[in-house]
Every structure is written in C-alpha cells, then in structure tokens.
Design a protein around this motif. Structure first.
Motif, PDB file in Angstrom:
ATOM      1  N   LEU A 123       0.826  -1.210   0.000  1.00 18.00           N
ATOM      2  CA  LEU A 123       0.000   0.000   0.000  1.00 18.00           C
ATOM      3  C   LEU A 123       0.864   1.266   0.000  1.00 18.00           C
ATOM      4  O   LEU A 123       0.658   2.171  -0.822  1.00 18.00           O
ATOM      5  N   ILE A 124       1.833   1.317   0.892  1.00 19.55           N
ATOM      6  CA  ILE A 124       2.701   2.507   0.941  1.00 19.55           C
ATOM      7  C   ILE A 124       3.587   2.561  -0.306  1.00 19.55           C
ATOM      8  O   ILE A 124       3.872   3.639  -0.832  1.00 19.55           O
ATOM      9  N   ASN A 125       3.952   1.387  -0.820  1.00 19.74           N
ATOM     10  CA  ASN A 125       4.755   1.347  -2.050  1.00 19.74           C
ATOM     11  C   ASN A 125       3.996   1.995  -3.219  1.00 19.74           C
ATOM     12  O   ASN A 125       4.560   2.811  -3.956  1.00 19.74           O
ATOM     13  N   GLU A 126       2.730   1.649  -3.376  1.00 20.62           N
ATOM     14  CA  GLU A 126       1.927   2.215  -4.465  1.00 20.62           C
ATOM     15  C   GLU A 126       1.759   3.725  -4.299  1.00 20.62           C
ATOM     16  O   GLU A 126       1.799   4.485  -5.266  1.00 20.62           O
ATOM     17  N   GLN A 127       1.557   4.150  -3.045  1.00 21.64           N
ATOM     18  CA  GLN A 127       1.364   5.571  -2.755  1.00 21.64           C
ATOM     19  C   GLN A 127       2.613   6.376  -3.107  1.00 21.64           C
ATOM     20  O   GLN A 127       2.543   7.398  -3.795  1.00 21.64           O
ATOM     21  N   ILE A 128       3.763   5.895  -2.635  1.00 21.48           N
ATOM     22  CA  ILE A 128       5.028   6.600  -2.869  1.00 21.48           C
ATOM     23  C   ILE A 128       5.384   6.583  -4.353  1.00 21.48           C
ATOM     24  O   ILE A 128       5.905   7.547  -4.900  1.00 21.48           O
ATOM     25  N   ARG A 129       5.052   5.473  -5.023  1.00 20.50           N
ATOM     26  CA  ARG A 129       5.346   5.369  -6.447  1.00 20.50           C
ATOM     27  C   ARG A 129       4.611   6.475  -7.234  1.00 20.50           C
ATOM     28  O   ARG A 129       5.141   7.028  -8.185  1.00 20.50           O
ATOM     29  N   ARG A 130       3.388   6.780  -6.784  1.00 19.10           N
ATOM     30  CA  ARG A 130       2.622   7.844  -7.441  1.00 19.10           C
ATOM     31  C   ARG A 130       3.347   9.180  -7.356  1.00 19.10           C
ATOM     32  O   ARG A 130       3.306   9.979  -8.283  1.00 19.10           O
ATOM     33  N   PHE A 131       4.006   9.417  -6.206  1.00 14.39           N
ATOM     34  CA  PHE A 131       4.707  10.696  -6.011  1.00 14.39           C
ATOM     35  C   PHE A 131       5.883  10.838  -6.970  1.00 14.39           C
ATOM     36  O   PHE A 131       6.324  11.955  -7.244  1.00 14.39           O
ATOM     37  N   THR A 132       6.430   9.712  -7.438  1.00 14.55           N
ATOM     38  CA  THR A 132       7.611   9.789  -8.297  1.00 14.55           C
ATOM     39  C   THR A 132       7.256  10.268  -9.702  1.00 14.55           C
ATOM     40  O   THR A 132       8.138  10.646 -10.456  1.00 14.55           O
ATOM     41  N   THR A 133       5.969  10.245 -10.040  1.00 17.21           N
ATOM     42  CA  THR A 133       5.569  10.689 -11.385  1.00 17.21           C
ATOM     43  C   THR A 133       4.526  11.803 -11.348  1.00 17.21           C
ATOM     44  O   THR A 133       4.042  12.223 -12.389  1.00 17.21           O
ATOM     45  N   SER A 134       4.190  12.264 -10.138  1.00 15.87           N
ATOM     46  CA  SER A 134       3.122  13.269 -10.040  1.00 15.87           C
ATOM     47  C   SER A 134       3.618  14.650 -10.469  1.00 15.87           C
ATOM     48  O   SER A 134       4.816  14.879 -10.594  1.00 15.87           O
ATOM     49  N   TYR A 135       2.694  15.554 -10.699  1.00 19.08           N
ATOM     50  CA  TYR A 135       3.050  16.941 -11.006  1.00 19.08           C
ATOM     51  C   TYR A 135       3.862  17.530  -9.850  1.00 19.08           C
ATOM     52  O   TYR A 135       3.663  17.152  -8.696  1.00 19.08           O
ATOM     53  N   VAL A 136       4.740  18.480 -10.176  1.00 16.90           N
ATOM     54  CA  VAL A 136       5.583  19.079  -9.140  1.00 16.90           C
ATOM     55  C   VAL A 136       4.729  19.792  -8.089  1.00 16.90           C
ATOM     56  O   VAL A 136       5.057  19.763  -6.903  1.00 16.90           O
TER      57      VAL A 136
END
Ligand SMILES: [Zn+2]
Length: 148
Positions: free
Chosen positions: A10-23
């Motif tokens: 769960l935390i892996n998926e969440q953090i992964r989103r931050f690596t490609t999200s808008y600045v």
C-alpha cells in the motif's frame, strides 16, 4: 498472514505515485515528508521483523492448543458435518516465504529511493538531504543518480 505484505504494498503504491506526479502535487506531499518517511520505515521494519513475530504467534498458538486441548471441527461438505478423517487438531499458521518478504522489501526500498531522487530533481532536497534520507531509510545511494 499477508498483512505485512499488504501494508508494504500500500505505501509502495502511494510513494510510487509521487515519483511521477506533477511538481505542484509533489510540493504538497513534501510538506508531509516526515509522515511518509515514517510510513515507509514502519512498513520496512514490519517486513524485517516478520519472522520474529510469526514465531511468537505460532509458539503461543501451539502452547494454547496444547494446554487447552483445543479441538476444531470445521464443516466438511463430503461428510456433511464433522469430517470423519479429521482429528480436530487445529492447523498451525503458515509462514510467508522469505523470498516474498525480501522481494517486497527491495521493491519498497527502490520506490523510496526513486521518491527521494524525485524530490532532489524537483529542487525540494539538496544533496546532503538526499544522503541523509537514503541513510535513514537504508535505500543505498549512488552519486551518479544526482544528475538532474
Ligand atoms: Zn470429511
């Protein structure tokens, strides 16, 4: 017991989103950096301590069953009730394979590292901060990854 793997996933998926999200989204998440680091640390240590927890759980359950003479008869659809082949001794818990835990640990570490690098590239963390975060989470660190 898949809780430990699910928690890390769960935390892996969440953090992964931050690596490609808008600045501008990342800036908001970076404001809560301590919270997210705590979640990552908690999931990594839950993975590291799994075998220890499992053994405590299994031993305590075994002792309970022995001391109480616990007998469990689950419904058997063939015997239409208590199974004539079952001795009623509860089935011991099944351990999550080490390889699954290691794989999840590696995945979450790699994602955390990618997140830290993203924060660097976006200008939220300088090199010394990156080193500090990597050391804290134990992700490893390669200076070559700091090329913007
Ligand atoms: Zn049966």
């Amino acid at each position: 017991m898949v809780y430990t793997l699910q928690k890390a996933g769960l935390i892996n998926e969440q953090i992964r989103r931050f690596t490609t999200s808008y600045v501008h989204h990342l800036s908001g998440q970076f404001a809560n950096l301590e919270f997210w680091l705590g979640e990552i640390e908690s999931a990594l240590s839950a993975l590291n301590e799994y075998h220890h927890r499992f053994e405590s759980m299994r031993d305590a359950q075994k002792t309970w069953v022995r001391e109480h003479g616990t007998v469990v008869h689950e419904y058997c659809p063939i015997c239409m009730g208590r199974c004539e082949f079952s001795d009623g001794v509860p089935i011991p818990p099944v351990r999550v394979p080490s390889s699954d835990l290691k794989k999840m640990h590696k995945e979450l570490s790699d994602t955390a590292y990618a997140f830290i690098l993203r924060c660097y590239r976006a200008g939220f963390a300088d090199e010394s901060k990156v080193r500090l975060l990597c050391e804290r989470l134990g992700t490893g660190f390669d200076p070559h990854d700091l090329k913007r």
